[in-house]
Each structure stands twice: as structure tokens, then as C-alpha cells.
Design a protein around this motif. Structure first.
Motif, short mmCIF file in Angstrom:
data_model
loop_
_atom_site.label_atom_id
_atom_site.label_comp_id
_atom_site.label_asym_id
_atom_site.label_seq_id
_atom_site.Cartn_x
_atom_site.Cartn_y
_atom_site.Cartn_z
N LEU A 116 8.15 -18.40 -6.30
CA LEU A 116 9.36 -17.68 -6.31
C LEU A 116 9.81 -18.26 -4.55
O LEU A 116 11.30 -18.61 -4.56
N PRO A 117 9.12 -18.39 -3.80
CA PRO A 117 10.10 -18.44 -2.44
C PRO A 117 10.76 -20.34 -2.59
O PRO A 117 12.27 -20.24 -2.08
N PRO A 118 10.09 -21.25 -2.49
CA PRO A 118 11.16 -22.14 -3.26
C PRO A 118 12.66 -22.18 -4.57
O PRO A 118 13.67 -22.64 -3.92
N LEU A 119 12.21 -21.46 -5.42
CA LEU A 119 13.53 -21.22 -6.25
C LEU A 119 14.23 -20.24 -5.56
O LEU A 119 15.71 -20.75 -5.59
N ARG A 120 14.25 -19.31 -4.91
CA ARG A 120 15.20 -18.63 -3.69
C ARG A 120 15.78 -18.93 -3.20
O ARG A 120 16.94 -19.01 -2.77
N ARG A 121 14.99 -20.16 -2.23
CA ARG A 121 15.72 -21.37 -0.81
C ARG A 121 16.78 -21.63 -1.90
O ARG A 121 17.77 -21.84 -1.29
N ARG A 122 16.01 -22.68 -2.95
CA ARG A 122 17.08 -23.44 -3.72
C ARG A 122 18.24 -22.38 -3.97
O ARG A 122 19.86 -23.35 -4.18
N LEU A 123 18.20 -21.79 -4.94
CA LEU A 123 19.20 -21.06 -5.26
C LEU A 123 19.67 -20.32 -4.14
O LEU A 123 21.31 -20.50 -4.11
N VAL A 124 19.91 -20.15 -3.18
CA VAL A 124 20.32 -19.59 -1.70
C VAL A 124 21.13 -20.96 -1.58
O VAL A 124 22.53 -20.49 -1.02
N GLU A 125 20.83 -21.83 -1.36
CA GLU A 125 21.64 -23.25 -1.22
C GLU A 125 22.51 -23.90 -2.62
O GLU A 125 23.82 -24.44 -2.00
N ARG A 126 22.86 -23.89 -3.63
CA ARG A 126 23.15 -23.57 -4.63
C ARG A 126 24.66 -22.74 -4.60
O ARG A 126 25.84 -23.20 -4.91
N LEU A 127 24.32 -21.93 -4.05
CA LEU A 127 25.35 -20.38 -4.41
C LEU A 127 26.20 -20.70 -2.91
O LEU A 127 27.28 -20.63 -3.08
N ALA A 128 25.60 -21.05 -1.68
CA ALA A 128 26.05 -21.61 -0.74
C ALA A 128 27.24 -23.17 -1.09
O ALA A 128 28.60 -22.98 -0.16
N GLU A 129 27.17 -23.84 -1.24
CA GLU A 129 27.95 -24.51 -2.07
C GLU A 129 29.66 -24.31 -2.91
O GLU A 129 30.29 -24.59 -3.26
N THR A 130 29.79 -23.23 -3.49
CA THR A 130 30.61 -22.52 -4.21
C THR A 130 30.89 -21.49 -3.39
O THR A 130 32.51 -21.03 -3.81
N GLY A 131 30.40 -20.93 -2.07
CA GLY A 131 31.17 -20.28 -1.22
C GLY A 131 30.58 -18.93 -1.52
O GLY A 131 31.09 -18.10 -0.51
N GLU A 132 29.86 -18.59 -1.78
CA GLU A 132 28.65 -17.32 -2.04
C GLU A 132 27.23 -17.16 -0.98
O GLU A 132 26.31 -18.53 -0.23
N HIS A 133 27.81 -15.93 -0.36
CA HIS A 133 26.66 -16.11 0.84
C HIS A 133 25.29 -14.81 0.93
O HIS A 133 25.35 -14.23 1.72
N PRO A 134 24.73 -14.38 -0.56
CA PRO A 134 24.54 -13.53 -1.07
C PRO A 134 22.70 -13.27 -0.23
O PRO A 134 22.21 -14.23 -0.01
N VAL A 135 22.52 -12.29 0.08
CA VAL A 135 21.07 -11.81 0.35
C VAL A 135 20.65 -11.67 -1.25
O VAL A 135 20.98 -10.58 -2.20
N ILE A 136 19.25 -12.31 -1.64
CA ILE A 136 18.39 -11.83 -2.61
C ILE A 136 17.01 -11.50 -1.72
O ILE A 136 16.26 -12.38 -1.41
N ARG A 137 17.19 -10.76 -2.87
CA ARG A 137 15.61 -9.36 -2.83
C ARG A 137 14.27 -9.83 -3.56
O ARG A 137 14.85 -10.14 -5.20
N PRO A 138 13.27 -9.62 -3.53
CA PRO A 138 12.64 -10.27 -4.15
C PRO A 138 12.14 -8.69 -4.94
O PRO A 138 12.89 -7.26 -5.12
N ALA A 139 11.47 -9.07 -5.89
CA ALA A 139 11.67 -8.15 -7.07
C ALA A 139 10.94 -7.46 -6.43
O ALA A 139 9.35 -7.50 -5.97
N PRO A 140 10.88 -5.89 -7.34
CA PRO A 140 9.95 -5.12 -7.17
C PRO A 140 8.15 -5.19 -7.97
O PRO A 140 8.74 -6.29 -8.44
#
Length: 458
Positions: free
Chosen positions: A430-454
Motif C-alpha cells: 500500500l505505501p508505495p501505491l499511495r505515494r505514486r497515486l499522490v504523485e500522479r494526482l499532483a500532475e493534474t493539480g490535485e493535492h489530496p490527503v489519502i488515508r489508510p483503509a480502516p
């Protein structure tokens, strides 16, 4: 097909030198289907022989073997194919939002290079209440026009009404896909001085909305009823048993239409000077993942058949990297010898076609709306998805916070039947996928927080 009021390009101009014969820019045709799964094709393992023409095109040209929509809903996907931008960035993040009238589209770029530009079929990017004629300013810059905004509501299997550039209705004879193909062949083979860019947009194999049916040509649904069933549908059911025969019959007729169009290009000496792209806006999960047919991050919704052929594209070598819809508009411009605008999010596939060194990532970003506000990352092995718990899929294009919701190991679970997002054994993924998704979203101008699944997640 009539011309719009703004007319054609300057007579005799062909723009700058391109990759066609004699220095002329090649023609470009987009053969665009609606709601077609990738695994309806023979090259992806379907055993029913539905797509011999597509399979041959893929084998002789460039097969984009791992092709994904950037949004599994009609209008957002279509907006991205016209603009080369992600749906949340075009503003068309769900259905019933028109494409902004000032949005630069493929039609604008090709027209600026001296092309005749034509659109035939389903548009779905105009005002929300328009099922018939589309106002000229909402046609995305296309000059020649024979289309309907919502073709599913102006047609049925053997009743097709399209509107020309003056808003006049034309009732076309025969099965709907055949009627559109006839119009496309007429457009592509007429005498002209300029190269042409034609976007041919079918409704098939989309369901007929008003009766929730898949109306194949007469006899075709029966031919394929009870045939091969993909693994996800065999496991999850939905309404596939009722509709898969009709769906397959529609796919088969589309392939016959592709064969007719390619044969017409050959007959008229146009094949060597025409780039052809075949793709679809999204897939179909047959009411297994939610209450209808798409709007989910699963491959059944997002993976589509894609192939290219034409000058410089007869390699016979597949592209195996993951490719997003936003990569297709720059590819078409590049293949025509035209510059790619800097504001397009995607990258041309031609370096991959030519075997040149390329540092692009082997993953794709998917935005999901309407059913949820979600984002997903598809890699060769993983499907990683997040959903905004407090956002509204209809009103909100994006969110500031997402929660991990999906994780599928596609190597061991290609049908996406076991969600591992809360599985302790998958915790390290999960952590590397989370980091990669954040990077891809930043490329489109999105900068969200992604929280781990409960821990209680499914």
C-alpha cells in the motif's frame, strides 16, 4: 454531410509537410465504439471470432495491448479524447456537463493545419437537455457534421436520426452501425483538396437506454447467446446471462463495419495515407460492480480495445506499457506530423512505436465520478483505488481527502474478485501505491490527503 457556417479551410491548403506520401499530411480517422470491453476481441483471448478485422489491424499495425480510459463514463471520456486532458481538468467530470465552448479540441488543431474536419454519430458533449441538433458553438470545432448529442435517444437499432450542420434531421436506413458506416465511407472517399480528420462515433455496443437491452442485428444475438463468458461475469453474474449474446452480436457487427471502412480506404487508394485509431470510451461490467454498467475502477469498466494503423504504424509490434486515453490525442497529432499542444496531459505513443528510449511511467491514473468521487492507479500488477467519503459523485469533481478502498493483485486475481485493501498480507504494497497515486494526482493539480483503509474494510 453539410458544412457549418464557418466553412472549410482555405482551398488548396494542406498545412505543413506531414508523414503521408508526397509530403502531404495523412488523413486521420477515429473509429470510436461505446462501452466495449477489451476482452471482446480475439487478440485479448475471446474465442468467439467476433473481431477478425480488429485482430488483423492489431497484428499488422500497432496493438495498444493495455489501454485504459481515464474516466469510465461517456461524456468525461469523450471530453478527454477531444482535448487530451483529464476530465476533472476539462470540467466535464460527469455526464450532463457540456464541453466548454472555448476548449481547444482535436478538430481545432487539425483545422488549423488545413484539414477538413468531420464528426459522425454520438456526441454527448452538448447541453444536458439536447437529444437532437447540437448548436454550432457546441460542436467542438468540427466543420462537417452529421450527429446527435444523445444518439441513444434519437435512434434505435433500425431507426437512426442524425442532424446535419444546419440542424436538419436525416433518417438513415438499415441497422444503426451500418448507417453510420455508410456515412463515414461517403465522407472519407469524396473528392477533396485537403486531408481530412474524421471522428466516427458509434453507439454500439452500448445498451438501448429506454428498454435496457442490447439490440444486435437480426439473428446476431441468437448466434452468440450462451457463448463464452469472461471470468468476472461468470463469478459475479449481474445481467450478463440475459444480455451477453446481444452485446457480442453488436461487437461482431461493429467489426464488420470496420472491415467495410478499411476496404473502402483501400479501394480508393487512401489506406497508405490514412491513420486509423480504433478505441472505445469505456467498458461494461453488466451490473456486477454497481447498479448499472460502468462507473467503477475495475478493468471491466476501464480497459478497452485499442489499435492503430497507417503510415509509420505498420510495425506489427504491440505496445505493452499501460496507456491512458489522454495519450491518444497527442498520438494522432504526432502521427499526422502536427505539433502537440503543451496543455495536453498525455504523451504521444510514437516513441514507443519507433522503439526509442522512453521514460514514461508504466501506470495510469483513472478518475471516477457519479457513483463516487474516486481515483485509481492501475499498474501492471496492482489496482489501487481510493474514494472520498464525504464527497458527492454528482456535485464534486474532486476531493481534498480520500480513503483507501480497493486493492487487487492482478497477477493472482485478474478478475478482481478479492479486495485486499485490509488484508495484512498486502500491507507492504500500500505505501508505495499511495505515494505514486499522490504523485500522479499532483500532475493534474490535485493535492489530496489519502488515508489508510480502516481495519474493518471489506
Amino acid at each position: 454531410m453539410a458544412d457549418t457556417a464557418d466553412g472549410r479551410g482555405t482551398a488548396g491548403t494542406t498545412g505543413r509537410e506531414g508523414s503521408g506520401r508526397g509530403g502531404r499530411h495523412p488523413n486521420v480517422v477515429v473509429f470510436f465504439t461505446d462501452q466495449q470491453r477489451w476482452d471482446t476481441t480475439g487478440v485479448h483471448g475471446n474465442p468467439l471470432g467476433l473481431t477478425p478485422n480488429f485482430d488483423r489491424m492489431a497484428a499488422e499495425g500497432v496493438h495498444v495491448a493495455n489501454s485504459f480510459t481515464c474516466q469510465p463514463v461517456c461524456a468525461p471520456s469523450r471530453a478527454s479524447l477531444q482535448t487530451g486532458r483529464y476530465p476533472a481538468q476539462t470540467g466535464v467530470y460527469r455526464n450532463n456537463i457540456p464541453l466548454p465552448e472555448d476548449a481547444p479540441t482535436l478538430a481545432h488543431h487539425f483545422a488549423a493545419a488545413g484539414y477538413d474536419t468531420g464528426y459522425i454519430g454520438k456526441w454527448h458533449l452538448a447541453d444536458t437537455d439536447v437529444a437532437g441538433p447540437v448548436r454550432p458553438e457546441q460542436r467542438g470545432g468540427y466543420r462537417d457534421w452529421l450527429a446527435a448529442n444523445l444518439l441513444e435517444f434519437t435512434s434505435d437499432a433500425y431507426e437512426t436520426t442524425l442532424y446535419d450542420a444546419d440542424g436538419r434531421a436525416h433518417d438513415l436506413a438499415g441497422y444503426r452501425a451500418d448507417a453510420l458506416t455508410d456515412a463515414a465511407i461517403d465522407y472519407a472517399t469524396r473528392e477533396r483538396r485537403n486531408p481530412f480528420f474524421l471522428f466516427l462515433s458509434y453507439l454500439e455496443p452500448h445498451h438501448q437506454n429506454q428498454r435496457d437491452d442490447y439490440p444486435a442485428p437480426e439473428g446476431y444475438g441468437e448466434r452468440y447467446a450462451g457463448g463464452w463468458t469472461p471470468g468476472d461475469l461468470a463469478a459475479l453474474g449481474g445481467n450478463a446471462a440475459e444480455h451477453l449474446g446481444g452485446y457480442y452480436g453488436m461487437v461482431r457487427r461493429l467489426d464488420e463495419c470496420l472491415g467495410r471502412l478499411l476496404a473502402a480506404l483501400e479501394e480508393h487508394g487512401l489506406a497508405e495515407d490514412t491513420v486509423v485509431l480504433y478505441t472505445s470510451d469505456h467498458g461494461c461490467h453488466f451490473k456486477t460492480r454497481n447498479s448499472e454498467y460502468k462507473r467503477s475502477c475495475h478493468d471491466a469498466s476501464i480497459r478497452v480495445p485499442t489499435a492503430l494503423r497507417g503510415p509509420g504504424l505498420g510495425t506489427g509490434r504491440p505496445i505493452t506499457r499501460l496507456v491512458n486515453h489522454i495519450d491518444l490525442p497527442p498520438t494522432l497529432l504526432d502521427a499526422a506530423g502536427l505539433p502537440v499542444p503543451a496543455d495536453m496531459h498525455g504523451r504521444s505513443l510514437l516513441p514507443l512505436v519507433r522503439g526509442a528510449p522512453d521514460d514514461r511511467p508504466d501506470d495510469v491514473l483513472v478518475q471516477v465520478s457519479e457513483s463516487e468521487v474516486g481515483r485509481a492507479l492501475r499498474t501492471p500488477r496492482w489496482k489501487y483505488g481510493v474514494v472520498a467519503p464525504h464527497a458527492d459523485g454528482w456535485d464534486d469533481p474532486a476531493a481534498d481527502e480520500y480513503v483507501e478502498t480497493y486493492l487487487y493483485d492482478l497477477e493472482t486475481d485478474p478478475d478482481e474478485l478479492r479486495n485486499l485493501v485490509a488484508d495484512p498480507g498486502a500491507r507492504e504494497a500500500l505505501p508505495p501505491l499511495r505515494r505514486r497515486l499522490v504523485e500522479r494526482l499532483a500532475e493534474t493539480g490535485e493535492h489530496p490527503v489519502i488515508r489508510p483503509a480502516p481495519a474493518s474494510a471489506p
